[in-house]
Motif scaffolding. Sequence first.
Motif, mmCIF file in Angstrom:
data_model
loop_
_atom_site.group_PDB
_atom_site.id
_atom_site.type_symbol
_atom_site.label_atom_id
_atom_site.label_comp_id
_atom_site.label_asym_id
_atom_site.label_seq_id
_atom_site.Cartn_x
_atom_site.Cartn_y
_atom_site.Cartn_z
ATOM 1 N N ASP A 19 -2.151 -8.845 -12.815
ATOM 2 C CA ASP A 19 -2.864 -9.178 -14.054
ATOM 3 C C ASP A 19 -2.845 -8.018 -15.063
ATOM 4 O O ASP A 19 -3.530 -8.058 -16.068
ATOM 5 N N GLU A 20 -2.054 -7.007 -14.782
ATOM 6 C CA GLU A 20 -1.882 -5.791 -15.573
ATOM 7 C C GLU A 20 -3.066 -4.834 -15.504
ATOM 8 O O GLU A 20 -3.079 -3.806 -16.175
ATOM 9 N N SER A 21 -4.066 -5.133 -14.695
ATOM 10 C CA SER A 21 -5.130 -4.149 -14.463
ATOM 11 C C SER A 21 -4.526 -2.981 -13.692
ATOM 12 O O SER A 21 -3.595 -3.160 -12.904
ATOM 13 N N PRO A 22 -5.028 -1.783 -13.936
ATOM 14 C CA PRO A 22 -4.473 -0.636 -13.218
ATOM 15 C C PRO A 22 -4.774 -0.728 -11.717
ATOM 16 O O PRO A 22 -5.864 -1.162 -11.322
ATOM 17 N N ILE A 23 -3.803 -0.340 -10.920
ATOM 18 C CA ILE A 23 -4.081 -0.181 -9.496
ATOM 19 C C ILE A 23 -5.019 1.013 -9.385
ATOM 20 O O ILE A 23 -4.696 2.114 -9.840
ATOM 21 N N ALA A 24 -6.189 0.788 -8.847
ATOM 22 C CA ALA A 24 -7.218 1.824 -8.786
ATOM 23 C C ALA A 24 -7.838 1.827 -7.397
ATOM 24 O O ALA A 24 -8.296 0.788 -6.924
ATOM 25 N N ASP A 25 -7.807 2.973 -6.782
ATOM 26 C CA ASP A 25 -8.451 3.140 -5.483
ATOM 27 C C ASP A 25 -9.810 3.778 -5.700
ATOM 28 O O ASP A 25 -9.908 4.884 -6.258
ATOM 29 N N ASP A 26 -10.860 3.064 -5.297
ATOM 30 C CA ASP A 26 -12.214 3.606 -5.410
ATOM 31 C C ASP A 26 -12.392 4.730 -4.402
ATOM 32 O O ASP A 26 -11.936 4.632 -3.252
ATOM 33 N N LEU A 27 -13.058 5.782 -4.829
ATOM 34 C CA LEU A 27 -13.345 6.902 -3.940
ATOM 35 C C LEU A 27 -14.806 6.860 -3.531
ATOM 36 O O LEU A 27 -15.681 6.515 -4.341
ATOM 37 N N GLU A 28 -15.053 7.197 -2.302
ATOM 38 C CA GLU A 28 -16.414 7.249 -1.774
ATOM 39 C C GLU A 28 -16.993 8.630 -2.011
ATOM 40 O O GLU A 28 -16.358 9.644 -1.673
ATOM 41 N N GLU A 29 -18.167 8.679 -2.610
ATOM 42 C CA GLU A 29 -18.812 9.969 -2.815
ATOM 43 C C GLU A 29 -19.324 10.497 -1.473
ATOM 44 O O GLU A 29 -20.049 9.797 -0.761
ATOM 45 N N ALA A 80 -10.253 9.356 -12.265
ATOM 46 C CA ALA A 80 -11.148 8.895 -13.316
ATOM 47 C C ALA A 80 -12.576 9.003 -12.792
ATOM 48 O O ALA A 80 -12.865 8.584 -11.669
ATOM 49 N N TYR A 81 -13.439 9.582 -13.596
ATOM 50 C CA TYR A 81 -14.852 9.721 -13.240
ATOM 51 C C TYR A 81 -15.688 9.230 -14.409
ATOM 52 O O TYR A 81 -15.421 9.571 -15.562
ATOM 53 N N LEU A 82 -16.684 8.405 -14.114
ATOM 54 C CA LEU A 82 -17.621 7.968 -15.134
ATOM 55 C C LEU A 82 -18.958 7.637 -14.503
ATOM 56 O O LEU A 82 -19.067 7.491 -13.279
ATOM 57 N N GLU A 83 -19.950 7.531 -15.358
ATOM 58 C CA GLU A 83 -21.286 7.162 -14.924
ATOM 59 C C GLU A 83 -21.699 5.904 -15.663
ATOM 60 O O GLU A 83 -21.393 5.744 -16.853
ATOM 61 N N VAL A 84 -22.370 5.004 -14.942
ATOM 62 C CA VAL A 84 -22.836 3.739 -15.514
ATOM 63 C C VAL A 84 -24.237 3.437 -14.987
ATOM 64 O O VAL A 84 -24.559 3.790 -13.860
ATOM 65 N N PRO A 85 -25.062 2.749 -15.790
ATOM 66 C CA PRO A 85 -26.381 2.369 -15.285
ATOM 67 C C PRO A 85 -26.302 1.276 -14.228
ATOM 68 O O PRO A 85 -27.104 1.223 -13.313
ATOM 69 N N ASP A 86 -25.308 0.380 -14.365
ATOM 70 C CA ASP A 86 -25.179 -0.749 -13.448
ATOM 71 C C ASP A 86 -23.692 -1.077 -13.259
ATOM 72 O O ASP A 86 -22.998 -1.386 -14.235
ATOM 73 N N LYS A 103 -25.277 5.369 -11.757
ATOM 74 C CA LYS A 103 -24.275 5.273 -10.687
ATOM 75 C C LYS A 103 -23.030 6.047 -11.113
ATOM 76 O O LYS A 103 -22.587 5.953 -12.252
ATOM 77 N N ARG A 104 -22.461 6.805 -10.193
ATOM 78 C CA ARG A 104 -21.231 7.546 -10.446
ATOM 79 C C ARG A 104 -20.057 6.782 -9.854
ATOM 80 O O ARG A 104 -20.132 6.290 -8.729
ATOM 81 N N ILE A 105 -18.967 6.685 -10.610
ATOM 82 C CA ILE A 105 -17.750 6.001 -10.165
ATOM 83 C C ILE A 105 -16.604 6.997 -10.223
ATOM 84 O O ILE A 105 -16.440 7.710 -11.218
#
Length: 104
Positions: free
Chosen positions: A89-99, A54-60, A2-4
Amino acid sequence: MKRIAQVMYINPDCYDEYAKRHAEIWPEMKKLLKEYGATNYSIYLNRDNGQTLAYLEVPDIGTYNAIAKTDTCQKWWHYMAPVMKTNSDESPIADDLEEVFHLN
């Protein structure tokens, strides 16, 4: 695999510090990312507006998202909070992008 892709937001006076902290990423954080399945992970900074891609790949994705519950990840968020926009909670504000396109 999966690509994120996500957009995050760096404080205007912190671009160099953000890059420095990632260049010196803690070994335990790097190990944790790999343990939770992250591969091919890159972060790009737009110095005109402070956005990162930010771009990464994960199996799940579910397995990868569980990293947020670890002490090391939460300590990393705390360490990075002064240089970027974060949630309560100090997590980064992150907007998910749709491929919408992928060239194989």
